[in-house]
Design a protein around this motif. Structure first.
Motif, PDB file in Angstrom:
ATOM      1  N   SER A  10      -3.723  -8.323 -24.957  1.00  0.00           N
ATOM      2  CA  SER A  10      -4.120 -10.081 -24.654  1.00  0.00           C
ATOM      3  C   SER A  10      -4.778 -10.628 -26.063  1.00  0.00           C
ATOM      4  CB  SER A  10      -4.735  -9.995 -23.276  1.00  0.00           C
ATOM      5  OG  SER A  10      -6.377  -9.415 -23.433  1.00  0.00           O
ATOM      6  N   ASP A  11      -4.359 -12.075 -25.495  1.00  0.00           N
ATOM      7  CA  ASP A  11      -5.481 -12.877 -26.873  1.00  0.00           C
ATOM      8  C   ASP A  11      -6.299 -12.589 -26.385  1.00  0.00           C
ATOM      9  OD1 ASP A  11      -5.893 -14.781 -28.119  1.00  0.00           O
ATOM     10  OD2 ASP A  11      -4.823 -15.789 -28.590  1.00  0.00           O
ATOM     11  N   PRO A  12      -7.587 -11.999 -26.995  1.00  0.00           N
ATOM     12  CA  PRO A  12      -9.065 -12.094 -26.726  1.00  0.00           C
ATOM     13  C   PRO A  12      -9.429 -13.040 -27.389  1.00  0.00           C
ATOM     14  CG  PRO A  12      -8.676 -11.190 -29.148  1.00  0.00           C
ATOM     15  CD  PRO A  12      -7.261 -11.584 -28.653  1.00  0.00           C
ATOM     16  N   THR A  13      -9.325 -14.312 -27.466  1.00  0.00           N
ATOM     17  CA  THR A  13      -9.892 -15.587 -27.987  1.00  0.00           C
ATOM     18  C   THR A  13     -10.610 -16.106 -26.524  1.00  0.00           C
ATOM     19  OG1 THR A  13      -9.446 -15.710 -29.782  1.00  0.00           O
ATOM     20  CG2 THR A  13     -10.258 -17.612 -29.461  1.00  0.00           C
ATOM     21  N   ALA A  14     -11.739 -16.729 -26.211  1.00  0.00           N
ATOM     22  CA  ALA A  14     -12.157 -17.286 -24.782  1.00  0.00           C
ATOM     23  C   ALA A  14     -11.115 -18.276 -24.794  1.00  0.00           C
ATOM     24  CB  ALA A  14     -13.841 -17.582 -25.106  1.00  0.00           C
ATOM     25  N   ILE A  15     -10.859 -19.450 -23.328  1.00  0.00           N
ATOM     26  CA  ILE A  15     -10.389 -20.396 -23.680  1.00  0.00           C
ATOM     27  C   ILE A  15     -11.061 -20.731 -22.887  1.00  0.00           C
ATOM     28  CG2 ILE A  15      -7.865 -19.282 -23.587  1.00  0.00           C
ATOM     29  CD1 ILE A  15      -7.708 -18.877 -20.946  1.00  0.00           C
ATOM     30  N   GLY A  16     -11.988 -20.531 -21.759  1.00  0.00           N
ATOM     31  CA  GLY A  16     -12.952 -21.761 -20.922  1.00  0.00           C
ATOM     32  C   GLY A  16     -13.911 -22.640 -22.042  1.00  0.00           C
ATOM     33  N   GLU A  17     -13.482 -22.426 -22.788  1.00  0.00           N
ATOM     34  CA  GLU A  17     -14.088 -23.927 -24.085  1.00  0.00           C
ATOM     35  C   GLU A  17     -13.047 -25.261 -23.836  1.00  0.00           C
ATOM     36  OE1 GLU A  17     -15.172 -22.557 -27.725  1.00  0.00           O
ATOM     37  OE2 GLU A  17     -16.748 -20.923 -27.217  1.00  0.00           O
ATOM     38  N   VAL A  18     -11.969 -25.036 -23.547  1.00  0.00           N
ATOM     39  CA  VAL A  18     -11.171 -26.118 -23.398  1.00  0.00           C
ATOM     40  C   VAL A  18     -11.536 -27.668 -22.048  1.00  0.00           C
ATOM     41  CG1 VAL A  18      -8.676 -26.576 -23.328  1.00  0.00           C
ATOM     42  CG2 VAL A  18      -9.504 -24.485 -24.018  1.00  0.00           C
ATOM     43  N   SER A  19     -10.876 -29.002 -23.576  1.00  0.00           N
ATOM     44  CA  SER A  19     -11.587 -29.579 -22.195  1.00  0.00           C
ATOM     45  C   SER A  19     -10.568 -30.841 -22.230  1.00  0.00           C
ATOM     46  CB  SER A  19     -12.972 -30.342 -22.847  1.00  0.00           C
ATOM     47  OG  SER A  19     -13.507 -30.399 -23.571  1.00  0.00           O
ATOM     48  N   ALA A  20      -9.592 -30.681 -21.592  1.00  0.00           N
ATOM     49  CA  ALA A  20      -8.873 -32.110 -20.975  1.00  0.00           C
ATOM     50  C   ALA A  20      -8.177 -32.405 -22.425  1.00  0.00           C
ATOM     51  CB  ALA A  20      -9.571 -33.262 -20.805  1.00  0.00           C
ATOM     52  N   PRO A  21      -7.752 -31.497 -23.313  1.00  0.00           N
ATOM     53  CA  PRO A  21      -6.781 -31.369 -24.808  1.00  0.00           C
ATOM     54  C   PRO A  21      -5.675 -32.167 -24.380  1.00  0.00           C
ATOM     55  CG  PRO A  21      -6.232 -29.339 -23.969  1.00  0.00           C
ATOM     56  CD  PRO A  21      -7.081 -29.900 -23.335  1.00  0.00           C
ATOM     57  N   PRO A  22      -5.704 -33.046 -25.534  1.00  0.00           N
ATOM     58  CA  PRO A  22      -4.719 -33.926 -25.328  1.00  0.00           C
ATOM     59  C   PRO A  22      -3.470 -33.357 -25.649  1.00  0.00           C
ATOM     60  CG  PRO A  22      -5.521 -34.015 -27.831  1.00  0.00           C
ATOM     61  CD  PRO A  22      -6.352 -33.556 -27.021  1.00  0.00           C
ATOM     62  N   PHE A  23      -2.335 -33.985 -24.922  1.00  0.00           N
ATOM     63  CA  PHE A  23      -0.791 -33.109 -25.306  1.00  0.00           C
ATOM     64  C   PHE A  23      -0.417 -33.500 -25.884  1.00  0.00           C
ATOM     65  CE2 PHE A  23       4.207 -33.857 -25.036  1.00  0.00           C
ATOM     66  CZ  PHE A  23       4.171 -33.112 -24.606  1.00  0.00           C
ATOM     67  N   ALA A  24      -0.356 -34.378 -27.256  1.00  0.00           N
ATOM     68  CA  ALA A  24       0.120 -34.326 -28.430  1.00  0.00           C
ATOM     69  C   ALA A  24      -0.849 -34.822 -29.351  1.00  0.00           C
ATOM     70  CB  ALA A  24       1.635 -35.198 -28.638  1.00  0.00           C
ATOM     71  N   ARG A  25      -0.599 -34.645 -30.583  1.00  0.00           N
ATOM     72  CA  ARG A  25      -1.218 -34.823 -31.937  1.00  0.00           C
ATOM     73  C   ARG A  25      -0.174 -35.511 -33.061  1.00  0.00           C
ATOM     74  NH1 ARG A  25      -6.948 -32.936 -34.403  1.00  0.00           N
ATOM     75  NH2 ARG A  25      -7.141 -34.790 -36.160  1.00  0.00           N
ATOM     76  N   LEU A  26       0.118 -36.817 -33.258  1.00  0.00           N
ATOM     77  CA  LEU A  26       1.446 -36.992 -34.182  1.00  0.00           C
ATOM     78  C   LEU A  26       0.230 -36.718 -35.987  1.00  0.00           C
ATOM     79  CD1 LEU A  26       2.009 -40.749 -32.469  1.00  0.00           C
ATOM     80  CD2 LEU A  26       2.640 -38.667 -32.501  1.00  0.00           C
ATOM     81  N   PRO A  27       1.508 -36.773 -36.740  1.00  0.00           N
ATOM     82  CA  PRO A  27       1.242 -36.499 -38.024  1.00  0.00           C
ATOM     83  C   PRO A  27       0.545 -37.304 -38.739  1.00  0.00           C
ATOM     84  CG  PRO A  27       3.708 -36.654 -37.479  1.00  0.00           C
ATOM     85  CD  PRO A  27       3.244 -37.271 -36.265  1.00  0.00           C
ATOM     86  N   GLU A  28       0.136 -37.363 -39.512  1.00  0.00           N
ATOM     87  CA  GLU A  28      -1.254 -37.873 -40.312  1.00  0.00           C
ATOM     88  C   GLU A  28       0.299 -37.976 -42.047  1.00  0.00           C
ATOM     89  OE1 GLU A  28      -5.165 -39.275 -39.988  1.00  0.00           O
ATOM     90  OE2 GLU A  28      -4.880 -37.374 -38.762  1.00  0.00           O
ATOM     91  N   PRO A  29       0.913 -38.526 -42.523  1.00  0.00           N
ATOM     92  CA  PRO A  29       2.369 -38.504 -43.618  1.00  0.00           C
ATOM     93  C   PRO A  29       1.362 -38.635 -44.856  1.00  0.00           C
ATOM     94  CG  PRO A  29       3.396 -39.353 -41.993  1.00  0.00           C
ATOM     95  CD  PRO A  29       1.766 -39.705 -41.540  1.00  0.00           C
ATOM     96  N   ILE A 199      -1.080 -22.653 -33.469  1.00  0.00           N
ATOM     97  CA  ILE A 199      -2.508 -23.128 -33.978  1.00  0.00           C
ATOM     98  C   ILE A 199      -3.219 -22.830 -32.481  1.00  0.00           C
ATOM     99  CG2 ILE A 199      -2.011 -23.305 -36.090  1.00  0.00           C
ATOM    100  CD1 ILE A 199      -2.935 -26.413 -35.624  1.00  0.00           C
ATOM    101  N   ILE A 200      -4.707 -21.892 -32.941  1.00  0.00           N
ATOM    102  CA  ILE A 200      -5.791 -22.584 -32.035  1.00  0.00           C
ATOM    103  C   ILE A 200      -7.016 -23.213 -32.713  1.00  0.00           C
ATOM    104  CG2 ILE A 200      -7.104 -21.546 -30.468  1.00  0.00           C
ATOM    105  CD1 ILE A 200      -4.679 -20.343 -30.266  1.00  0.00           C
ATOM    106  N   VAL A 201      -7.114 -24.290 -32.347  1.00  0.00           N
ATOM    107  CA  VAL A 201      -7.833 -25.377 -33.057  1.00  0.00           C
ATOM    108  C   VAL A 201      -9.485 -25.100 -32.247  1.00  0.00           C
ATOM    109  CG1 VAL A 201      -5.823 -27.364 -33.589  1.00  0.00           C
ATOM    110  CG2 VAL A 201      -7.414 -26.695 -30.927  1.00  0.00           C
ATOM    111  N   GLY A 202     -10.165 -26.088 -33.391  1.00  0.00           N
ATOM    112  CA  GLY A 202     -11.306 -26.277 -32.813  1.00  0.00           C
ATOM    113  C   GLY A 202     -11.702 -27.625 -32.820  1.00  0.00           C
ATOM    114  N   TRP A 203     -10.595 -28.489 -32.757  1.00  0.00           N
ATOM    115  CA  TRP A 203     -11.360 -29.859 -32.432  1.00  0.00           C
ATOM    116  C   TRP A 203     -12.551 -30.376 -31.494  1.00  0.00           C
ATOM    117  CZ3 TRP A 203      -5.521 -31.379 -31.106  1.00  0.00           C
ATOM    118  CH2 TRP A 203      -4.767 -30.865 -32.395  1.00  0.00           C
ATOM    119  N   GLN A 204     -13.136 -31.376 -31.976  1.00  0.00           N
ATOM    120  CA  GLN A 204     -14.050 -31.269 -30.196  1.00  0.00           C
ATOM    121  C   GLN A 204     -13.587 -32.116 -28.602  1.00  0.00           C
ATOM    122  OE1 GLN A 204     -16.784 -33.876 -32.128  1.00  0.00           O
ATOM    123  NE2 GLN A 204     -17.737 -34.205 -29.630  1.00  0.00           N
ATOM    124  N   GLY A 205     -13.584 -31.555 -28.384  1.00  0.00           N
ATOM    125  CA  GLY A 205     -13.251 -32.354 -27.088  1.00  0.00           C
ATOM    126  C   GLY A 205     -11.891 -31.163 -27.055  1.00  0.00           C
ATOM    127  N   ALA A 206     -11.025 -30.286 -27.663  1.00  0.00           N
ATOM    128  CA  ALA A 206      -9.865 -29.392 -27.452  1.00  0.00           C
ATOM    129  C   ALA A 206     -10.154 -28.275 -28.282  1.00  0.00           C
ATOM    130  CB  ALA A 206      -8.984 -29.622 -27.959  1.00  0.00           C
TER     131      ALA A 206
END
Length: 305
Positions: A10-29, A199-206
């Motif tokens: 199983s994926d050992p990384t904790a998932i309890g830290e997630v708080s309402a991540p956005p569904f999509a994040r658009l690219p910044e070309p 990717i597993i992100v480290g963004w604030q709020g996600a």
């Protein structure tokens, strides 16, 4: 490189830290390709694939530079985008792109790529692309968008794919992320393309949330952890990595569909890039395929490997 794989149940990384991540994040070309170029250059040092990674870094820099002064891409009209949303379809239809709409981007890339250091084979491929008629170039565009690149012309299509990444990133950047909806497992909500990796992100709020990374337009979309990004199965999911590695890039394998997609722990290493690090971890692909799994993701810079 150790010739062993370390399986995990199983994926050992904790998932309890997630708080309402956005569904999509658009690219910044604008910064997308320059950062990727920097990443490839950093990865090239001491790497077995060093020359190829440096070539890709130069190509990503070309992708960045050709955007200056490039005319804005023609967007589907609002009614078409709303219709797509109502039917659970991506607003950018990769299967219905008129090849000439990306012609200026491809022309610019061909000219700029002529100046970068490359192997004789890569130079010959670029020459063939230069000499191709508009109709032939249109066929190449359709091949890339259909994920049906002929083995005998892989090298030419790498340049075409690079141009299309720029074109679709610029299209996707003009969408409203809040208007995007899920369109199915393994499909980008912006253009319908398969992922390159997740990717597993480290963004604030996600922090700790997982996002799939589109192989064409660069859109990121939120996807449940410990679930196959291709078939949606939650059974028989495993994680494999090369023994002795940093544990930041793993192969998420699925026994239901027999495929795998790499998962990058960007929250542990913010420098990880979903395209660049996918190429740089080719050794993991080789080992996982030896275990009987098929690569289920798409990366135009790994086709043929």
């Amino acid at each position: 490189m150790p010739r062993q794989i370390n399986p995990a149940g199983s994926d050992p990384t904790a998932i309890g830290e997630v708080s309402a991540p956005p569904f999509a994040r658009l690219p910044e070309p604008a910064p997308l390709f320059s950062r990727r170029a920097e990443r490839w250059n950093a990865l090239a040092a001491g790497h077995d694939l060093g020359p190829y990674l440096r070539f890709l870094a130069a190509l990503a820099d070309v992708q960045h530079r050709i955007q200056e002064g490039l005319a804005g891409p023609e967007m589907p009209d609002a009614a078409a985008r709303e219709r797509a949303r109502s039917f659970g379809m991506p607003p950018l239809d990769r299967g219905n792109l008129a090849p000439d709409t990306a012609a200026e981007t491809l022309d610019r890339l061909i000219v700029a790529a002529s100046e970068i250091k490359k192997t004789v084979a890569a130079a010959d491929a670029l020459d063939r692309l230069k000499q191709a008629t508009p109709a032939k170039r249109g066929d190449m565009v359709r091949n890339v968008l259909a994920d049906a690149i002929p083995m005998e012309a892989l090298a030419e299509h790498v340049y075409v794919a690079a141009a299309l990444q720029v074109h679709f990133a610029r299209l996707a950047a003009r969408l409203d992320a809040r208007a995007l909806v899920p369109v199915g497992d393994g499909a980008c909500p912006a253009c319908g393309s398969p992922p390159t990796s997740s990717i597993i992100v480290g963004w604030q709020g996600a922090h700790g949330a997982r996002f799939c990374a589109c192989s064409l337009c660069g859109t990121l979309w939120n996807y449940v952890r410990i679930k196959c990004t291709l078939c949606g199965s939650t059974k028989g999911i495993g994680y494999q990595e090369i023994d002795g590695g940093p544990g930041t890039v793993k192969a998420e394998t699925c026994d239901s569909c027999g495929c795998y997609v790499k998962i990058l722990h960007q929250h542990k290493d913010p420098g990880l890039d979903p395209v660049a690090d996918d190429v740089a971890t080719l050794g993991l692909d080789i080992l996982v395929r030896e275990g009987g799994y098929r690569r289920g993701s798409v990366n135009p810079f790994l086709i043929g490997y």
